[in-house]
Structure formats: structure tokens, C-alpha cells
Design a protein around this motif. Structure first.
Motif, PDB file in Angstrom:
ATOM      1  N   TRP A  26      -4.306   7.973  12.343  1.00 16.98           N
ATOM      2  CA  TRP A  26      -5.662   7.887  12.892  1.00 16.98           C
ATOM      3  C   TRP A  26      -5.746   6.791  13.949  1.00 16.98           C
ATOM      4  CZ3 TRP A  26      -9.613  10.024  14.525  1.00 16.98           C
ATOM      5  CH2 TRP A  26     -10.876   9.441  14.568  1.00 16.98           C
ATOM      6  N   LEU A  27      -5.082   5.643  13.683  1.00 19.73           N
ATOM      7  CA  LEU A  27      -5.075   4.550  14.663  1.00 19.73           C
ATOM      8  C   LEU A  27      -4.437   4.987  15.976  1.00 19.73           C
ATOM      9  CD1 LEU A  27      -3.943   1.329  12.799  1.00 19.73           C
ATOM     10  CD2 LEU A  27      -5.920   1.530  14.267  1.00 19.73           C
ATOM     11  N   LEU A  66      -1.191   7.852   6.999  1.00 20.80           N
ATOM     12  CA  LEU A  66      -2.456   8.438   7.453  1.00 20.80           C
ATOM     13  C   LEU A  66      -3.225   7.454   8.321  1.00 20.80           C
ATOM     14  CD1 LEU A  66      -3.793  10.385   4.376  1.00 20.80           C
ATOM     15  CD2 LEU A  66      -3.007  11.281   6.545  1.00 20.80           C
ATOM     16  N   THR A  67      -3.226   6.188   7.882  1.00 22.07           N
ATOM     17  CA  THR A  67      -3.888   5.145   8.655  1.00 22.07           C
ATOM     18  C   THR A  67      -3.316   5.080  10.068  1.00 22.07           C
ATOM     19  OG1 THR A  67      -4.321   3.866   6.693  1.00 22.07           O
ATOM     20  CG2 THR A  67      -4.258   2.677   8.746  1.00 22.07           C
ATOM     21  N   PHE A  68      -1.987   5.084  10.150  1.00 18.09           N
ATOM     22  CA  PHE A  68      -1.352   5.026  11.467  1.00 18.09           C
ATOM     23  C   PHE A  68      -1.670   6.263  12.300  1.00 18.09           C
ATOM     24  CE2 PHE A  68       1.480   1.687   9.800  1.00 18.09           C
ATOM     25  CZ  PHE A  68       1.294   0.789  10.826  1.00 18.09           C
ATOM     26  N   ILE A  77     -10.698  11.885   5.274  1.00 16.09           N
ATOM     27  CA  ILE A  77      -9.300  11.479   5.099  1.00 16.09           C
ATOM     28  C   ILE A  77      -9.193   9.964   4.925  1.00 16.09           C
ATOM     29  CG2 ILE A  77      -7.017  11.446   6.166  1.00 16.09           C
ATOM     30  CD1 ILE A  77      -7.685  14.026   7.569  1.00 16.09           C
ATOM     31  N   MET A  78      -9.958   9.218   5.739  1.00 14.42           N
ATOM     32  CA  MET A  78      -9.902   7.756   5.632  1.00 14.42           C
ATOM     33  C   MET A  78     -10.465   7.284   4.293  1.00 14.42           C
ATOM     34  SD  MET A  78      -8.361   6.475   8.229  1.00 14.42           S
ATOM     35  CE  MET A  78      -7.300   7.901   8.197  1.00 14.42           C
ATOM     36  N   LEU A  81      -7.865   4.086  17.948  1.00 10.81           N
ATOM     37  CA  LEU A  81      -8.272   2.744  18.343  1.00 10.81           C
ATOM     38  C   LEU A  81      -7.260   2.109  19.297  1.00 10.81           C
ATOM     39  CD1 LEU A  81     -10.359   0.467  17.802  1.00 10.81           C
ATOM     40  CD2 LEU A  81      -8.849  -0.343  16.007  1.00 10.81           C
ATOM     41  N   VAL A 113       2.133   7.013   1.890  1.00  8.68           N
ATOM     42  CA  VAL A 113       1.393   8.140   2.476  1.00  8.68           C
ATOM     43  C   VAL A 113       0.070   7.655   3.063  1.00  8.68           C
ATOM     44  CG1 VAL A 113       0.397  10.397   2.065  1.00  8.68           C
ATOM     45  CG2 VAL A 113       2.459   9.749   0.867  1.00  8.68           C
ATOM     46  N   ALA A 114      -0.599   6.744   2.328  1.00  4.14           N
ATOM     47  CA  ALA A 114      -1.862   6.200   2.832  1.00  4.14           C
ATOM     48  C   ALA A 114      -1.622   5.425   4.126  1.00  4.14           C
ATOM     49  CB  ALA A 114      -2.500   5.301   1.772  1.00  4.14           C
ATOM     50  N   TRP A 139       6.672  -2.647   9.967  1.00  4.16           N
ATOM     51  CA  TRP A 139       5.388  -3.187   9.507  1.00  4.16           C
ATOM     52  C   TRP A 139       5.345  -3.164   7.987  1.00  4.16           C
ATOM     53  CZ3 TRP A 139       1.265  -0.668   6.922  1.00  4.16           C
ATOM     54  CH2 TRP A 139       0.024  -1.333   6.947  1.00  4.16           C
ATOM     55  N   ILE A 164       0.843  -1.191   0.000  1.00  4.88           N
ATOM     56  CA  ILE A 164       0.000   0.000   0.000  1.00  4.88           C
ATOM     57  C   ILE A 164       0.886   1.253   0.000  1.00  4.88           C
ATOM     58  CG2 ILE A 164      -1.961  -1.137   1.081  1.00  4.88           C
ATOM     59  CD1 ILE A 164      -1.210   0.192   3.639  1.00  4.88           C
ATOM     60  N   LEU A 212      -5.263  -5.288  10.112  1.00  5.49           N
ATOM     61  CA  LEU A 212      -6.163  -4.480  10.931  1.00  5.49           C
ATOM     62  C   LEU A 212      -6.118  -2.986  10.592  1.00  5.49           C
ATOM     63  CD1 LEU A 212      -8.270  -4.839  13.193  1.00  5.49           C
ATOM     64  CD2 LEU A 212      -6.532  -3.988  14.757  1.00  5.49           C
ATOM     65  N   PRO A 213      -4.909  -2.390  10.428  1.00 10.63           N
ATOM     66  CA  PRO A 213      -4.914  -0.964  10.072  1.00 10.63           C
ATOM     67  C   PRO A 213      -5.706  -0.682   8.803  1.00 10.63           C
ATOM     68  CG  PRO A 213      -2.718  -1.662  10.694  1.00 10.63           C
ATOM     69  CD  PRO A 213      -3.552  -2.903  10.638  1.00 10.63           C
ATOM     70  N   ILE A 214      -5.611  -1.580   7.812  1.00  9.20           N
ATOM     71  CA  ILE A 214      -6.315  -1.358   6.552  1.00  9.20           C
ATOM     72  C   ILE A 214      -7.820  -1.518   6.753  1.00  9.20           C
ATOM     73  CG2 ILE A 214      -6.500  -2.160   4.167  1.00  9.20           C
ATOM     74  CD1 ILE A 214      -3.561  -3.188   4.574  1.00  9.20           C
ATOM     75  N   ALA A 252      -7.774   7.835   1.866  1.00  8.65           N
ATOM     76  CA  ALA A 252      -6.695   6.863   2.036  1.00  8.65           C
ATOM     77  C   ALA A 252      -7.062   5.525   1.422  1.00  8.65           C
ATOM     78  CB  ALA A 252      -6.357   6.696   3.521  1.00  8.65           C
ATOM     79  N   TRP A 259      -9.474  -1.107   9.507  1.00  7.12           N
ATOM     80  CA  TRP A 259      -9.949   0.015  10.332  1.00  7.12           C
ATOM     81  C   TRP A 259     -10.151   1.246   9.474  1.00  7.12           C
ATOM     82  CZ3 TRP A 259     -12.516   1.025  14.345  1.00  7.12           C
ATOM     83  CH2 TRP A 259     -12.410   2.244  15.014  1.00  7.12           C
ATOM     84  N   THR A 260      -9.208   1.491   8.561  1.00  7.92           N
ATOM     85  CA  THR A 260      -9.341   2.610   7.633  1.00  7.92           C
ATOM     86  C   THR A 260     -10.620   2.473   6.820  1.00  7.92           C
ATOM     87  OG1 THR A 260      -6.953   2.601   7.439  1.00  7.92           O
ATOM     88  CG2 THR A 260      -8.147   3.881   5.819  1.00  7.92           C
ATOM     89  N   TRP A 270     -11.656  13.366   9.715  1.00  9.34           N
ATOM     90  CA  TRP A 270     -11.012  12.054   9.596  1.00  9.34           C
ATOM     91  C   TRP A 270     -11.803  11.106   8.714  1.00  9.34           C
ATOM     92  CZ3 TRP A 270      -6.184  10.919  10.326  1.00  9.34           C
ATOM     93  CH2 TRP A 270      -5.420  11.743  11.147  1.00  9.34           C
TER      94      TRP A 270
END
Lengths: 302, 283
Positions: A132-133, A128-130, B250-251, A140, A124-125, A173, A121, B25-27, B254, B29-30, B247
């Protein structure tokens, strides 16, 4: 006269049929877009920019000011920490993944596909995911830590130490699957007879791992190590999108430092000098890799 | 003995599942956040499964500018395609020709050329971006599609050529030689015989080149200036740079950026993985 024309035609024919002709597009693009920029970058690192005049030769001035800058040495230290952390974590991670996927289990292809995802993936995407996580209040991860273990919210990206750890884990990761694929390929090419022979000789599974498995994927492991070292030294996008070098320059690895010098402070000449340092670190690793690769191939004989 | 074996199998499955969850999981969750309503994203406790999944976030990301002049994902996607497709074609053309030549040529230049290709793969884009920026400013190629397509060749061509060379190495010479004896020109033999045989390799290079161009950030961030010319990664990054807090949007953006990768991944995993391993050198 006729002979001359004939000779000329044959020469043209030779040139058209020559294999070198096919190389022209590749060579042209490489010379223009890789070789020329590298030399131009070296040249600029010895100049100073004056508005309206252009780039004037100033000798080693940029290198002196670079080596006397605290931020540069700070950045080198950060780069080393980041690289050592990322390389050791991602290497072990990739090796474990490869050994696991190499087992004869059901749904092996599915597992392999899922495990490979982080690598493919766009960085940059992923960043962004990280972000937010790992959001301090709404993320989360902090929610899970809080409800399961009662841990107070962890400042993953706003604390200097945690930002570095987050960067290392996120980078691993992302790049560990590469190690998995490469080492898995080597594992599968180890002849089964070697294991059987070792078993006949009464080898335990630890012996088999140490004397058959590890030597069998030595070449692949060397490649993985070199790549992961170079990625950790030179990779820019994931960490930049994750932390932008912050907080308080805690994740200011050399590539981010170069980017900041050139595109935020517009000091191209100093940035070029820093780029030269990066290029030299990279060449050093490559030279070491080539040397060991040669030795190990001589050693094993393949 | 049977007990030990069972414990071993259980351990392997447990570890595999744990690592897989960590990878995906990160994917997930996004994705989950991208299809939640804006209110649900901020509810506490967070839920993995959205209560009423909808595409509102995608709509906002695609058609609504978060701020005047900020650009949308729609324009960013079109810009990305405008760059990535031609960049893939250029890299394909030059790497099939160059890879073929490298595979079939002999002599001292060969080793030297292969070594320079290997070294070129290792040169990081951050080193190339400064000279390219200065040079392209003079040529007025900054902020243009052509400039970016050219700049992308700096990392596409070395890897693709090295990969195509390996692929042509695996294609036997016999057929080609037979065609040459039958009076076919070398170029004719290349086009009619060798190239079709190399189509799986070409497919891998095409996928790899497209995805690399789609996700590239450093060169684009230096060479693209106006918000309307932004590619997808630049648009994503601009959400952070401008302290957006939407967000959900943004998600959604992404997930959209990951979509081509996921699509190729599901449809044609085989080519995909060979292409990736081949293009592994550059980060």
C-alpha cells in the motif's frame, strides 16, 4: 522369586527416573515432523508420480530435468542477487543500529523498542503494508517523492529492477533489528577497561573501533551473518506476499520457485529435487559457519 | 572539544530518529489508513492524521465477506486461535521436558542431540512443506486443526527446546539435589522446584510460540484448503490473490494481524525480547 520382583521394580524405577524419558516428546515430534519429512523429501526427489500407481523410482531424472531448466538457473541467479543484497544491507544496517543504540542517550529503551518493531510483525502484514505504501498511483512514498523532489511515479513493484530493490530493502527492514539486538548484546559485554587501556595507549576512536569493538563482537557478528544468509536464501513469506515472484519472474527466488512447482504446478518430485538443492546450499553455509566459529573461538580464546 | 561532543550527540540523535521513523512509519501509516473513511483513503494529497477516525474498515473486514465464500477476519481469527493456542501448549510441554533433559544429561548423546536441534532450526519450512503435505493427505490431516498444530511443531519444538535447555542451564542444581535427598522423586523435583524457577523462560517460549504460530504462512497455505478454515495470514494473503481493492479493509486486517505482537510488545517487553533473541534462529 522375591529377588526377581525386586530387581524388576528397581528397573522400572530406574526407567521412570531416567532423564531420557523426558526427551521422548521432543524426540518423537522431531523425528516425525522434521527428520522423517526431510528423508521423505529426498526419497521423492528420486521418484516420479504416476496417477493411480504412486511414486516410482526413476533415479536422477528429476535432477537432470531441473539442471536443464532455464527457469531453475534463472531462479538461482535471482536468489544470489537477493541474498547478497539483503545480507550486505541488513548487516550494515543492524551494525549501525547497534552502535547507535549502544550510545548513552536519553530514551534509549524507547528507541530500541521502536527499532525492533519491524522484526516482530507478521511478514504477510508487513508485505501488505509495503504494497500500500508503494502503490504506484496512490502510495505515500510516490506522493512524497513527487511533492518533495518532483520525481514521476516509481513502479516499485511492477518494474523488474525496482521489484528486486524493493524486495531487498523490505527484507532488510525486517531482519536488520535482529542484527541490532545480537550485536548490541556483544557490545555491552565488552569490558570498559579495554577502551580505557586503549585510550592510555593513545588510540583514536577509529583505532578503538577497529581493535576493540569489532573483535569484541566477532562471534555475534558471525551468528548474525549466518542467520541473515540463511534467511535470505530460505525466507519465502515476505517476498512472496510482496511480489509473488513477479514481475516476469524477476523476484523468483528458489523458495518461491519450489512453492510454485509444488502447489501451483503440482510437480512434487521436481520441487523435491529443487528443495534438495536448497537444503545443500543451507548445509554448506552452516558448515562454513561452524568452521569459522571454531577458528575464531580458538583465536580469541573464549 | 565541547563543540565536537555536541555535534556528535546531535548526529546520534538525528540518525536514531531517522532510523526510528523508517522503522515505525509503515506501521503508523497502516494504522492511520485503517481508521480513515473509505473516501478519505483515496483522497489526494494523502493525510497522515485521519479527519474523522472510525472503525468502519474493521467492521467490514470482520463481518462482511468481500465476496460470497471469501471468509471474514472474524472466522480467520478464531481459526488462528484454535491453532495457535494448542500449538503453543504442545510446544511448551515438550520443550520444558526436553530442555530439562538436555540440560541435566551427560555423555556423548548430549552433544549430538544439541547439534541436531541446532540443525533442525535451520531447515526451512519450504523444504518440509512438500513431504508434510503428501503425508498429511494420506493421513487425512489436510485442512484440519490437528494437522496444522502438528506441522507447526516442526519449527516450534527445535527453537523452544534449545531455549529451555539454556534456561535450565542457568538454574543451579543445588535446590533440586536437596529435594532429591529429601526423598522427592526426580519428576516431583522437576515439577515442584525447577519448573517454577524457570517460569520467565517458559513465558518467553509461550509468547514466542504463540506469535510464530499466529504469523506463520507457508505451512498453513499448503495445509489449509477451504476458505472457512483460513488462518489470519492466509486471509490477508487472499485479499491480494483475489485482487481486492478495498485498501481500507485490508489495512484494518493488517493492523489486526499485528495487534497481538504490538500488545505483547508494550506489556511485557522484557520477556518478549529474551524470547525473540532465543528464537532468533528461524526466520
Amino acid at each position: 522369586m522375591n529377588i526377581a520382583i525386586l530387581w524388576g521394580l528397581r528397573q522400572i524405577h530406574k526407567i521412570v527416573n531416567s532423564i531420557f524419558l523426558y526427551l521422548i516428546p521432543t524426540l518423537a515430534l522431531m523425528l516425525l515432523l522434521v527428520a522423517y519429512p526431510v528423508f521423505y523429501e529426498l526419497y521423492i526427489s528420486f521418484t516420479q508420480r504416476y496417477l493411480g500407481v504412486g511414486y516410482i523410482y526413476v533415479g536422477l531424472k528429476n535432477y537432470f530435468s531441473l539442471f536443464s531448466s532455464n527457469l531453475f538457473w534463472h531462479s538461482l541467479r535471482i536468489t544470489a542477487t537477493y541474498a547478497v543484497g539483503s545480507v550486505s544491507l541488513s548487516f550494515v544496517w543492524g551494525l549501525v543500529l547497534a552502535l547507535l543504540v549502544n550510545e548513552r542517550v536519553k530514551a534509549r529503551t524507547l528507541f530500541r523498542a521502536i527499532l525492533l518493531l519491524p522484526w516482530v510483525i507478521p511478514p504477510v502484514a508487513a508485505a501488505l503494508t509495503f504494497r500500500w505504501l508503494l502503490h504506484e498511483r496512490l502510495g505515500l512514498v510516490n506522493y512524497i517523492l513527487m511533492t518533495l523532489f518532483g520525481v514521476p511515479p516509481v513502479p516499485w513493484l511492477s518494474n523488474e529492477t525496482f521489484a528486486m530493490i524493493t524486495g531487498i530493502v523490505a527484507n532488510s527492514w525486517k531482519i536488520a533489528p535482529f542484527g541490532m539486538v545480537m550485536i548490541l548484546g556483544a557490545l555491552q559485554s565488552i569490558p570498559q577497561e579495554l577502551y580505557e587501556a586503549a585510550e592510555v595507549d593513545g588510540a583514536t576512536s577509529i583505532h578503538k573501533f577497529w581493535y576493540v569493538t569489532l573483535p569484541g563482537c566477532r562471534g555475534a557478528m558471525l551468528t548474525v551473518l549466518l542467520m541473515e544468509i540463511i534467511w535470505s536464501f530460505c525466507s519465502f513469506t515476505l517476498l512472496f506476499a510482496l511480489t509473488e515472484g513477479g514481475p516476469l519472474n524477476a523476484t523468483l527466488i528458489l523458495p518461491i520457485y519450489i512453492y510454485r512447482l509444488s502447489f501451483q504446478e503440482f510437480d512434487f518430485c521436481l520441487a523435491a529435487a529443487a528443495s534438495t538443492v536448497l537444503l545443500m546450499i543451507m548445509s554448506l553455509w552452516t558448515a562454513l559457519y561452524l568452521k569459522y566459529k571454531e577458528e575464531s573461538t580458538e583465536h580469541i580464546g573464549r | 572539544m565541547v563543540g565536537r561532543k555536541r555535534i556528535r550527540i546531535i548526529t546520534i540523535y538525528t540518525l536514531l530518529s531517522l532510523f526510528s521513523i523508517f522503522a515505525i512509519l509503515p506501521i503508523l501509516w497502516t494504522f492511520s489508513c485503517a481508521i480513515k473513511t473509505p473516501e478519505e483513503i483515496y483522497t489526494y494529497p494523502p493525510s497522515l492524521f485521519p479527519q474523522n477516525p472510525n472503525l468502519e474498515n474493521f467492521y467490514r473486514a470482520f463481518f462482511k465477506e468481500a465476496r460470497a465464500g471469501h471468509g471474514t477476519m472474524l472466522t480467520a481469527t478464531l481459526n488462528s486461535l484454535r491453532v495457535a493456542l494448542p500449538a503453543t501448549l504442545v510446544s511448551l510441554a515438550s520443550s520444558s521436558l526436553g530442555g530439562y533433559a538436555l540440560s541435566r544429561m551427560k555423555g556423548r548423546y548430549k552433544t549430538w542431540l544439541i547439534f541436531s536441534l541446532f540443525f533442525a532450526q535451520l531447515i526451512p519450512s519450504i523444504v518440509l512443506v512438500i513431504p508434510l503435505y503428501i503425508w498429511f493427505t494420506r493421513l487425512r490431516l489436510v485442512n484440519t486443526v490437528i494437522g496444522l498444530i502438528l506441522a507447526y511443531q516442526s519449527f516450534l519444538v527445535p527453537i523452544s527446546t534449545a531455549f529451555m535447555k539454556d534456561y535450565f542451564d542457568s538454574i543451579p542444581l543445588d535446590l533440586e539435589e536437596a529435594a532429591l535427598i529429601d526423598g522427592c522423586s526426580r519428576f516431583g523435583a522437576f515439577i515442584k522446584i525447577t519448573l517454577p524457577l524457570a517460569s520467565p523462560g517458559i513465558a518467553s517460549v509461550a509468547i514466542f510460540s504463540f506469535l510464530q504460530s499466529w504469523g506463520e504462512f507457508i505451512l498453513a497455505s499448503a495445509l489449509i484448503i477451504s476458505p472457512n478454515s483460513r488462518t489470519v495470514p492466509l486471509q490477508l494473503m487472499s485479499y491480494i490473490a483475489e485482487y481486492m481493492i478495498d485498501w481500507g479493509g485490508i489495512m484494518a486486517a493488517a493492523i489486526w494481524a499485528m495487534l497481538p505482537v504490538l500488545a505483547f510488545f508494550i506489556i511485557i517487553q522484557k520477556y518478549f525480547i529474551t524470547g525473540l533473541v532465543a528464537g532468533a534462529i528461524k526466520g
